[in-house]
Design a protein around this motif. Sequence first.
Motif, short mmCIF file in Angstrom:
data_model
loop_
_atom_site.label_atom_id
_atom_site.label_comp_id
_atom_site.label_asym_id
_atom_site.label_seq_id
_atom_site.Cartn_x
_atom_site.Cartn_y
_atom_site.Cartn_z
N VAL A 150 -25.63 -29.98 21.44
CA VAL A 150 -26.31 -28.94 20.87
C VAL A 150 -27.56 -28.39 22.05
CG1 VAL A 150 -28.64 -28.46 19.43
CG2 VAL A 150 -26.69 -29.89 18.45
N ALA A 151 -27.43 -26.82 21.97
CA ALA A 151 -28.35 -26.16 22.64
C ALA A 151 -29.85 -26.43 22.60
CB ALA A 151 -27.95 -24.72 22.84
N ILE A 152 -30.64 -26.92 23.52
CA ILE A 152 -32.04 -26.88 23.23
C ILE A 152 -32.96 -25.92 24.02
CG2 ILE A 152 -31.75 -29.10 22.06
CD1 ILE A 152 -32.36 -30.60 24.75
N ASP A 153 -34.12 -25.97 23.53
CA ASP A 153 -35.19 -25.21 24.26
C ASP A 153 -35.99 -26.18 25.32
OD1 ASP A 153 -37.00 -26.35 22.62
OD2 ASP A 153 -37.14 -24.30 21.41
N ALA A 154 -36.96 -25.73 25.77
CA ALA A 154 -37.78 -26.61 26.76
C ALA A 154 -38.42 -27.68 26.01
CB ALA A 154 -38.73 -25.48 27.62
N GLU A 155 -38.79 -27.71 24.61
CA GLU A 155 -39.12 -28.61 23.93
C GLU A 155 -38.25 -29.35 23.10
OE1 GLU A 155 -40.71 -25.35 23.62
OE2 GLU A 155 -41.81 -25.51 24.96
N ALA B 280 -23.50 -26.52 28.88
CA ALA B 280 -24.59 -25.79 29.31
C ALA B 280 -24.06 -24.67 29.81
CB ALA B 280 -25.07 -26.93 30.69
N LYS B 281 -23.08 -24.50 30.47
CA LYS B 281 -22.53 -23.14 31.26
C LYS B 281 -22.51 -22.23 29.82
CE LYS B 281 -19.26 -20.82 33.76
NZ LYS B 281 -17.96 -21.24 34.84
N LEU B 282 -21.80 -22.57 28.74
CA LEU B 282 -21.56 -21.62 27.96
C LEU B 282 -22.99 -21.34 27.03
CD1 LEU B 282 -18.59 -23.58 25.92
CD2 LEU B 282 -18.64 -21.11 26.85
N SER B 283 -23.85 -22.12 26.78
CA SER B 283 -25.05 -22.08 26.43
C SER B 283 -26.24 -21.27 27.12
CB SER B 283 -25.74 -23.03 25.65
OG SER B 283 -26.03 -23.87 26.50
N LYS B 284 -25.77 -21.23 28.34
CA LYS B 284 -26.76 -20.76 29.42
C LYS B 284 -28.01 -21.46 29.41
CE LYS B 284 -24.60 -16.09 29.61
NZ LYS B 284 -23.57 -16.23 28.53
N GLY B 285 -27.73 -22.73 29.32
CA GLY B 285 -29.01 -23.64 29.36
C GLY B 285 -28.91 -25.20 29.04
N ARG B 286 -30.25 -25.83 28.90
CA ARG B 286 -30.01 -27.15 28.36
C ARG B 286 -29.30 -27.70 27.13
NH1 ARG B 286 -35.96 -29.92 27.40
NH2 ARG B 286 -35.23 -32.02 27.16
#
Length: 125
Positions: free
Chosen positions: A112-117, A44-50
Amino acid sequence: PKKEPTGDLAIRTLAMPGNTNPNGDIFGGWVVSHMDLAGMSVAAKLSKGRVTTIAIDSMVFLAPVKVGDFICCYAKLLKIGRTSMRIQVETWAISPNEEGRRQVTEGIFTFVAIDAEGHPRPVER
């Protein structure tokens, strides 16, 4: 056996009686869940998100964890793909009755980095 952990400390927690299996050892699933959290914190830190876990590519239990042990999960980035990250996670136990620490598990987790959806998104580098 290894003498020192690989990676950075991501989680440290105390193994309690409620986390035991019928043999009185700490349940392996409890340990794996903390390893997943440790890897997720790095991803999460590396991808800056979910992020979401998509695979545990390997998992080895090396020694039992006992009630009263502190478990320390160390995580290290192995590879970044377009949307994924492979992270090595090692768990080491510190017993109140012993000096030093001992390695109890290691595994490789893919996130895997994911978006809000919940769809894959590129990992910014």
